[in-house]
Design an enzyme around this catalytic site. Structure first.
Site, PDB file in Angstrom:
ATOM      1  N   ASN A   9       0.870  -1.185   0.000  1.00 16.32           N
ATOM      2  CA  ASN A   9       0.000   0.000   0.000  1.00 16.32           C
ATOM      3  C   ASN A   9       0.904   1.231   0.000  1.00 16.32           C
ATOM      4  O   ASN A   9       1.493   1.570   1.024  1.00 16.32           O
ATOM      5  CB  ASN A   9      -0.901  -0.028   1.242  1.00 16.32           C
ATOM      6  CG  ASN A   9      -1.771   1.212   1.336  1.00 16.32           C
ATOM      7  OD1 ASN A   9      -1.796   2.043   0.424  1.00 16.32           O
ATOM      8  ND2 ASN A   9      -2.488   1.350   2.441  1.00 16.32           N
ATOM      9  N   TRP A  10       1.000   1.869  -1.161  1.00 14.38           N
ATOM     10  CA  TRP A  10       1.901   3.030  -1.271  1.00 14.38           C
ATOM     11  C   TRP A  10       1.327   4.301  -0.641  1.00 14.38           C
ATOM     12  O   TRP A  10       1.996   5.320  -0.564  1.00 14.38           O
ATOM     13  CB  TRP A  10       2.223   3.298  -2.752  1.00 14.38           C
ATOM     14  CG  TRP A  10       3.154   2.294  -3.369  1.00 14.38           C
ATOM     15  CD1 TRP A  10       3.773   1.250  -2.750  1.00 14.38           C
ATOM     16  CD2 TRP A  10       3.580   2.244  -4.744  1.00 14.38           C
ATOM     17  NE1 TRP A  10       4.549   0.555  -3.643  1.00 14.38           N
ATOM     18  CE2 TRP A  10       4.449   1.145  -4.872  1.00 14.38           C
ATOM     19  CE3 TRP A  10       3.301   3.022  -5.871  1.00 14.38           C
ATOM     20  CZ2 TRP A  10       5.056   0.805  -6.087  1.00 14.38           C
ATOM     21  CZ3 TRP A  10       3.889   2.691  -7.083  1.00 14.38           C
ATOM     22  CH2 TRP A  10       4.759   1.594  -7.185  1.00 14.38           C
ATOM     23  N   LYS A  11       0.054   4.237  -0.231  1.00 15.33           N
ATOM     24  CA  LYS A  11      -0.601   5.416   0.378  1.00 15.33           C
ATOM     25  C   LYS A  11      -0.370   6.656  -0.499  1.00 15.33           C
ATOM     26  O   LYS A  11      -0.317   6.529  -1.722  1.00 15.33           O
ATOM     27  CB  LYS A  11      -0.117   5.605   1.813  1.00 15.33           C
ATOM     28  CG  LYS A  11      -0.303   4.335   2.655  1.00 15.33           C
ATOM     29  CD  LYS A  11      -0.110   4.531   4.127  1.00 15.33           C
ATOM     30  CE  LYS A  11      -0.300   3.210   4.851  1.00 15.33           C
ATOM     31  NZ  LYS A  11      -0.175   3.330   6.294  1.00 15.33           N
ATOM     32  N   GLU A  95      -6.924   4.742   7.822  1.00 17.13           N
ATOM     33  CA  GLU A  95      -6.747   6.179   7.524  1.00 17.13           C
ATOM     34  C   GLU A  95      -8.008   6.755   6.886  1.00 17.13           C
ATOM     35  O   GLU A  95      -8.321   7.933   7.075  1.00 17.13           O
ATOM     36  CB  GLU A  95      -5.498   6.366   6.644  1.00 17.13           C
ATOM     37  CG  GLU A  95      -4.233   6.148   7.472  1.00 17.13           C
ATOM     38  CD  GLU A  95      -3.083   5.473   6.756  1.00 17.13           C
ATOM     39  OE1 GLU A  95      -3.055   5.473   5.506  1.00 17.13           O
ATOM     40  OE2 GLU A  95      -2.205   4.914   7.446  1.00 17.13           O
ATOM     41  N   GLU A 162      -5.445  -4.614  10.696  1.00 16.59           N
ATOM     42  CA  GLU A 162      -4.430  -3.584  10.879  1.00 16.59           C
ATOM     43  C   GLU A 162      -4.756  -2.797  12.145  1.00 16.59           C
ATOM     44  O   GLU A 162      -5.534  -1.829  12.095  1.00 16.59           O
ATOM     45  CB  GLU A 162      -4.413  -2.632   9.669  1.00 16.59           C
ATOM     46  CG  GLU A 162      -4.118  -3.318   8.353  1.00 16.59           C
ATOM     47  CD  GLU A 162      -3.540  -2.348   7.322  1.00 16.59           C
ATOM     48  OE1 GLU A 162      -2.443  -2.613   6.826  1.00 16.59           O
ATOM     49  OE2 GLU A 162      -4.172  -1.309   7.054  1.00 16.59           O
ATOM     50  N   GLY A 168       2.424   2.496  11.006  1.00 16.62           N
ATOM     51  CA  GLY A 168       3.338   3.627  10.868  1.00 16.62           C
ATOM     52  C   GLY A 168       4.159   3.928  12.105  1.00 16.62           C
ATOM     53  O   GLY A 168       4.773   4.989  12.210  1.00 16.62           O
ATOM     54  N   SER A 199       3.389  -1.884  10.469  1.00 16.46           N
ATOM     55  CA  SER A 199       4.829  -1.953  10.716  1.00 16.46           C
ATOM     56  C   SER A 199       5.456  -3.304  10.352  1.00 16.46           C
ATOM     57  O   SER A 199       6.374  -3.766  11.039  1.00 16.46           O
ATOM     58  CB  SER A 199       5.159  -1.565  12.160  1.00 16.46           C
ATOM     59  OG  SER A 199       4.742  -0.234  12.401  1.00 16.46           O
ATOM     60  N   GLY A 220       2.888  -1.038   4.396  1.00 15.55           N
ATOM     61  CA  GLY A 220       2.921   0.389   4.075  1.00 15.55           C
ATOM     62  C   GLY A 220       4.333   0.844   3.768  1.00 15.55           C
ATOM     63  O   GLY A 220       4.871   0.580   2.687  1.00 15.55           O
TER      64      GLY A 220
HETATM   65  P1  13P Z   1       2.934   0.594   7.765  1.00 15.69           P
HETATM   66  O1  13P Z   1       3.484  -0.687   7.199  1.00 15.69           O
HETATM   67  O2  13P Z   1       3.650   1.811   7.264  1.00 15.69           O
HETATM   68  O3  13P Z   1       2.813   0.527   9.255  1.00 15.69           O
HETATM   69  O4  13P Z   1       1.434   0.750   7.194  1.00 15.69           O
HETATM   70  C1  13P Z   1       0.573  -0.325   7.296  1.00 15.69           C
HETATM   71  C2  13P Z   1      -0.656  -0.022   6.525  1.00 15.69           C
HETATM   72  O5  13P Z   1      -1.436   0.831   6.890  1.00 15.69           O
HETATM   73  C3  13P Z   1      -0.867  -0.771   5.278  1.00 15.69           C
HETATM   74  O6  13P Z   1      -2.143  -0.557   4.762  1.00 15.69           O
END
Ligand code: 13P
Length: 245
Positions: A9-11, A95, A162, A168, A199, A220
């Protein structure tokens, strides 16, 4: 046969050239036997599709709106992302729920819209730290799953657990917490792949991949570079005893 999936997930990261560079690296580096899905920002889906089309890497969208079409300025429909080559869509990411106040009802409508447009759906669920401290984690996750999947054919569904407090932060949930929650989710959705997110990195992917009901990861930050994402895939495959790793 259990389905194993590792997803990126590149957000809201990258500008075009950066996204294309990472996509090219992934197309070159990743030789996985598990299913690998990349969720770029919507504006990069088409160019990334062009890079991935000769590979086994799959594409997804990070979000959709539930209406089919119309006067919804700025929104993107399920049919649109499907027409760009997406096989998957993420729905109900924490999010979206917490920053953009998405409700369980909206999440359910999005799941429905996705399935009606022949997309597979990664439904994200997870409790906040406050909810965990109040011993509400299982109730919250059950409510989110039951409401998102009400009347939905589970064939096209993937669930991602999650925990909001692990996203994060650099610190994943511990093995016991993940084991308990994934076992709990397994009772709610028997044959659905259950991913863990929060994470995940190359240093914990093997340990977390060893958990029985962890069928993959939603990654992420560590998915923003091809090498760390490839390492996670390799560690996961090793933990599950699949692939060449
Ligand atoms: P991180 O891996 O940066 O904690 O993010 C996880 C996430 O929200 C994937 O959708």
């Amino acid at each position: 046969m259990r389905r194993f999936i590792v997803a990126a997930n590149w957000k809201m990261h990258f500008v075009l050239e950066e996204a294309l560079n990472v996509a090219r690296d992934m197309a070159k580096d990743i030789k996985a036997s598990v299913e690998v899905i990349v969720f770029p920002p919507a504006v990069f889906i088409h160019p990334v599709f062009e890079i991935f089309k000769q590979t086994h890497l799959k594409l997804g969208a990070q979000n959709i709106y539930f209406e089919q079409k119309g006067a919804f300025t700025g929104e993107i429909s399920a049919a649109m992302v499907k027409s760009l080559g997406c096989e998957y869509v993420i729905v109900g990411h924490s999010e979206r729920r917490h920053i953009f106040s998405e409700s369980d009802i909206e999440v359910h409508k999005k799941v429905k819209a996705a399935i009606e447009n022949d997309l597979k759906v990664v439904v994200c669920v997870g409790e906040t730290l406050k909810e965990r401290e109040q011993n509400k984690a299982f109730d919250v996750v059950e409510r989110q799953i039951v409401s998102a999947l009400d009347g939905i054919d589970l064939e096209k569904v993937v669930v991602a657990y999650e925990p909001v407090w692990a996203i994060g932060t650099g610190v994943a949930a511990d093995v016991k917490t993940i084991t308990q929650m994934h076992n709990f989710i397994r009772e709610l959705v028997e044959n659905v792949p259950i991913l863990y997110g929060g994470s995940v990195k190359d240093s914990n992917a093997f340990e977390l991949g060893n958990i029985d009901n962890v069928d993959g990861f939603l990654v992420g930050s560590a998915s923003l570079k091809s090498d760390s994402f490839s390492n996670i895939i390799a560690a996961f495959e090793k933990a599950k005893g699949v692939g060449s790793a």
